[in-house]
Design a protein around this motif. Structure first.
Motif, mmCIF file in Angstrom:
data_model
loop_
_atom_site.group_PDB
_atom_site.id
_atom_site.type_symbol
_atom_site.label_atom_id
_atom_site.label_comp_id
_atom_site.label_asym_id
_atom_site.label_seq_id
_atom_site.Cartn_x
_atom_site.Cartn_y
_atom_site.Cartn_z
ATOM 1 N N UNK A 125 0.834 -1.205 0.000
ATOM 2 C CA UNK A 125 0.000 0.000 0.000
ATOM 3 C C UNK A 125 0.866 1.251 0.000
ATOM 4 N N UNK A 126 1.954 1.218 0.769
ATOM 5 C CA UNK A 126 2.861 2.357 0.843
ATOM 6 C C UNK A 126 3.516 2.624 -0.509
ATOM 7 N N UNK A 127 3.968 1.559 -1.166
ATOM 8 C CA UNK A 127 4.607 1.705 -2.479
ATOM 9 C C UNK A 127 3.634 2.295 -3.495
ATOM 10 N N UNK A 128 2.411 1.784 -3.496
ATOM 11 C CA UNK A 128 1.410 2.270 -4.448
ATOM 12 C C UNK A 128 1.104 3.748 -4.211
ATOM 13 N N UNK A 129 0.932 4.138 -2.960
ATOM 14 C CA UNK A 129 0.574 5.514 -2.634
ATOM 15 C C UNK A 129 1.704 6.480 -2.980
ATOM 16 N N UNK A 130 2.936 6.104 -2.656
ATOM 17 C CA UNK A 130 4.062 7.040 -2.799
ATOM 18 C C UNK A 130 4.618 7.068 -4.215
ATOM 19 N N UNK A 131 4.691 5.902 -4.875
ATOM 20 C CA UNK A 131 5.324 5.837 -6.196
ATOM 21 C C UNK A 131 4.322 5.688 -7.341
ATOM 22 N N UNK A 132 3.102 5.283 -7.011
ATOM 23 C CA UNK A 132 2.114 5.044 -8.055
ATOM 24 C C UNK A 132 2.274 3.696 -8.740
ATOM 25 N N UNK A 133 3.241 2.910 -8.267
ATOM 26 C CA UNK A 133 3.491 1.596 -8.869
ATOM 27 C C UNK A 133 2.870 0.495 -8.011
ATOM 28 N N UNK A 134 2.311 -0.499 -8.672
ATOM 29 C CA UNK A 134 1.698 -1.626 -7.973
ATOM 30 C C UNK A 134 2.644 -2.817 -8.010
ATOM 31 N N UNK A 135 2.887 -3.405 -6.851
ATOM 32 C CA UNK A 135 3.730 -4.598 -6.790
ATOM 33 C C UNK A 135 2.935 -5.771 -7.363
ATOM 34 N N UNK A 136 3.431 -6.412 -8.426
ATOM 35 C CA UNK A 136 2.686 -7.523 -9.032
ATOM 36 C C UNK A 136 2.453 -8.654 -8.041
ATOM 37 N N UNK A 137 1.370 -9.365 -8.212
ATOM 38 C CA UNK A 137 1.056 -10.501 -7.344
ATOM 39 C C UNK A 137 2.201 -11.502 -7.363
ATOM 40 N N UNK A 138 2.609 -11.933 -6.187
ATOM 41 C CA UNK A 138 3.685 -12.903 -6.079
ATOM 42 C C UNK A 138 5.074 -12.330 -6.233
ATOM 43 N N UNK A 139 5.162 -11.014 -6.401
ATOM 44 C CA UNK A 139 6.455 -10.363 -6.583
ATOM 45 C C UNK A 139 6.858 -9.596 -5.330
ATOM 46 N N UNK A 140 8.109 -9.147 -5.297
ATOM 47 C CA UNK A 140 8.640 -8.390 -4.175
ATOM 48 C C UNK A 140 8.679 -6.908 -4.512
ATOM 49 N N UNK A 141 8.788 -6.027 -3.481
ATOM 50 C CA UNK A 141 8.884 -4.590 -3.747
ATOM 51 C C UNK A 141 9.990 -4.232 -4.742
ATOM 52 N N UNK A 142 11.105 -4.973 -4.708
ATOM 53 C CA UNK A 142 12.218 -4.688 -5.620
ATOM 54 C C UNK A 142 11.802 -4.812 -7.081
ATOM 55 N N UNK A 143 10.786 -5.634 -7.354
ATOM 56 C CA UNK A 143 10.304 -5.772 -8.724
ATOM 57 C C UNK A 143 9.612 -4.507 -9.216
ATOM 58 N N UNK A 144 9.292 -3.609 -8.270
ATOM 59 C CA UNK A 144 8.727 -2.310 -8.630
ATOM 60 C C UNK A 144 9.763 -1.205 -8.449
ATOM 61 N N UNK A 145 11.008 -1.593 -8.246
ATOM 62 C CA UNK A 145 12.086 -0.623 -8.097
ATOM 63 C C UNK A 145 12.197 0.002 -6.727
ATOM 64 N N UNK A 146 11.546 -0.613 -5.735
ATOM 65 C CA UNK A 146 11.531 -0.026 -4.396
ATOM 66 C C UNK A 146 12.093 -0.997 -3.358
ATOM 67 N N UNK A 147 12.635 -0.425 -2.290
ATOM 68 C CA UNK A 147 13.024 -1.199 -1.123
ATOM 69 C C UNK A 147 12.465 -0.462 0.087
ATOM 70 N N UNK A 148 11.903 -1.196 1.038
ATOM 71 C CA UNK A 148 11.178 -0.587 2.154
ATOM 72 C C UNK A 148 11.798 -1.014 3.484
ATOM 73 N N UNK A 149 12.042 -0.031 4.339
ATOM 74 C CA UNK A 149 12.514 -0.298 5.696
ATOM 75 C C UNK A 149 11.713 0.551 6.678
ATOM 76 N N UNK A 150 11.507 0.030 7.866
ATOM 77 C CA UNK A 150 10.855 0.774 8.943
ATOM 78 C C UNK A 150 11.808 1.836 9.504
ATOM 79 N N UNK A 151 11.249 2.896 10.059
ATOM 80 C CA UNK A 151 12.084 3.976 10.602
ATOM 81 C C UNK A 151 12.999 3.478 11.734
#
Length: 227
Positions: A125-151
């Motif tokens: 949800x965070x990736x979609x909201x911030x980048x406008x890109x949807x992570x494909x089903x069964x894929x990882x955030x990196x497949x959308x060019x993103x990496x996510x870490x908690x603060x």
């Protein structure tokens, strides 16, 4: 400079030996995320904390904004990521202000105010909201060019690199039927009853201890077993 900003493999080793895992709840080993794709577009630093009543991440950002930004800068540098976005729900206005003070000094880093809705802190949800890109089903955030870490993970990375300290403590919100609800920093592995007693003890007779938040948390124990 190389010592201050280690490369991908060196940083992964530091993170691994410091015992750093995802602090947003999943506890996935953070060093494993650094071994993926090389062509990442954006680092998303998750400060959304969308679970109702919880504000531990907001407390961390207020107290240690510099460490969160520095950990993010270390990840950006090691992985060659040009952009970092720190996402915080808009009702945490004080945390947004504090984080912006520190983030504005880092090229390519910014703080974004997010809608105060559940589950805004979810990775996809965070990736979609911030980048406008949807992570494909069964894929990882990196497949959308993103990496996510908690603060909190980012603060732990900064501590591991610059202080040489492992991850041994975390901040948690202790809420509900305790005398003094508050955010506490305590060692990993602390006994729940000790934390409750530090907060002044139970109020009334609660029937469950919930770990992880009202929405996604789990009933860890019946209160009687904690006495």
């Amino acid at each position: 400079e190389d010592d201050v900003y280690p490369g991908r493999e060196a940083l992964a080793e530091i993170i691994k030996h410091a015992g750093i895992v995802g602090m947003g709840g999943a506890a996935f080993p953070s060093h494993a995320k650094l071994g993926g794709k090389n062509d990442l577009d954006v680092l998303l630093v998750n400060g959304a904390e969308c679970e109702p009543l919880l504000c531990a991440d907001a407390a961390l950002m207020m107290a240690r904004a510099g460490a969160v930004v520095e950990g993010s800068r270390l990840i950006m540098t090691a992985l060659g990521i040009p952009t970092a976005i720190i996402g915080i729900e808009k009702d945490k206005s004080a945390a947004i202000t504090e984080m912006r003070k520190h983030a504005e000094a880092v090229r390519g880093m910014r703080v974004e105010s997010l809608p105060n809705i559940y589950p805004m802190g979810g990775e996809k949800q965070l990736i979609l909201k911030v980048t406008g890109k949807e992570v494909p089903a069964g894929k990882l955030p990196a497949d959308s060019g993103a990496i996510v870490f908690n603060v909190a993970t980012m603060a732990a990375v900064a501590d591991a690199v610059h202080r040489g300290t492992p991850l041994t403590h975390r901040i948690c919100s202790v809420i509900g039927d305790v005398a003094v609800p508050q955010n506490l920093r305590f060692p990993v592995g602390s006994r729940a009853i000790d934390i409750v007693e530090f907060c002044g003890g139970w109020v009334g007779e609660p029937s469950r201890l919930i770990v992880g938040g009202p929405m996604m948390g789990k009933a860890a124990a019946i209160v009687a077993t904690l006495k």
